[in-house]
Design an enzyme around this catalytic site. Structure first.
Site, PDB file in Angstrom:
ATOM      1  N   ASP A  18       0.854  -1.189   0.000  1.00  0.00           N
ATOM      2  CA  ASP A  18       0.000   0.000   0.000  1.00  0.00           C
ATOM      3  C   ASP A  18       0.885   1.231   0.000  1.00  0.00           C
ATOM      4  OD1 ASP A  18      -2.437  -1.345   0.001  1.00  0.00           O
ATOM      5  OD2 ASP A  18      -2.570  -1.393   2.180  1.00  0.00           O
ATOM      6  N   ASP A  49      -6.810  -1.168  -4.995  1.00  0.00           N
ATOM      7  CA  ASP A  49      -7.957  -0.863  -4.140  1.00  0.00           C
ATOM      8  C   ASP A  49      -8.832   0.207  -4.784  1.00  0.00           C
ATOM      9  OD1 ASP A  49      -6.802  -2.593  -2.262  1.00  0.00           O
ATOM     10  OD2 ASP A  49      -5.828  -0.955  -1.178  1.00  0.00           O
TER      11      ASP A  49
END
Length: 166
Positions: free
Chosen positions: A123, A141
């Site tokens: 991330d 995402d």
């Protein structure tokens, strides 16, 4: 008798490849140029921040040992298979749904690759306001969320009449 693939929603699979290239490319750049925890400010309220997510969204089940890696991998594979079947059964002209499915598949495959290759999901997008930070996320995402929003949006749009579908 089988139908030509170009007449189905599978015609939109190119978008899966685009999402994968962008997602995996961005994660590669982070892994090559950032140490874990490094942060670089891009704009006010937006940073690049290298984080590892061993769980699902919002690090759900991140501290549950290693079983969740395979659990979430199985869910991603199952969702991809279901959406591919839905794309095959839909017409290529059903653009909004097929684009949504392709975005979700591309995002799911990007995170699946990370989960299987690294054991965690990379991330890097850190959105914040003042001292409040949203959960760090990645481009996969983002694609999944946009795809889900398009599916919801499609549910509110008027359905084409039988004449318009012909």
């Amino acid at each position: 008798m089988s139908k030509p693939l170009c007449s189905t929603g599978l015609r939109w699979l190119w978008l899966v490849v685009v999402v994968l290239i962008i997602d995996l490319g961005s994660k590669y750049l982070i892994l090559q140029n950032f140490a874990l925890g490094d942060t670089v400010g891009l704009f006010p309220s937006l940073n690049l921040h290298y984080a590892r997510n061993y769980g699902a969204a919002f690090s759900f089940l991140a501290d549950s040992g290693s079983w969740q890696r395979w659990f979430f991998a199985g869910i991603a594979i199952g969702i991809c298979v279901i959406l591919l079947v839905m794309m095959y059964r839909s017409k290529a002209t059903q653009k909004l749904n097929n684009i949504a499915y392709a975005l979700i598949i591309g995002g799911a495959l990007g995170n699946l690759f990370d989960r299987l290759w690294h054991g965690f999901v990379v991330d890097m997008i850190d959105f914040y306001v003042g001292d409040w930070h949203f959960a760090t996320f990645n481009l996969a995402d983002t694609a999944i969320c946009i795809g889900a929003a398009l599916i919801v949006l499609e549910g509110f749009l008027p359905k084409p009449t039988a004449k318009e579908q012909a």
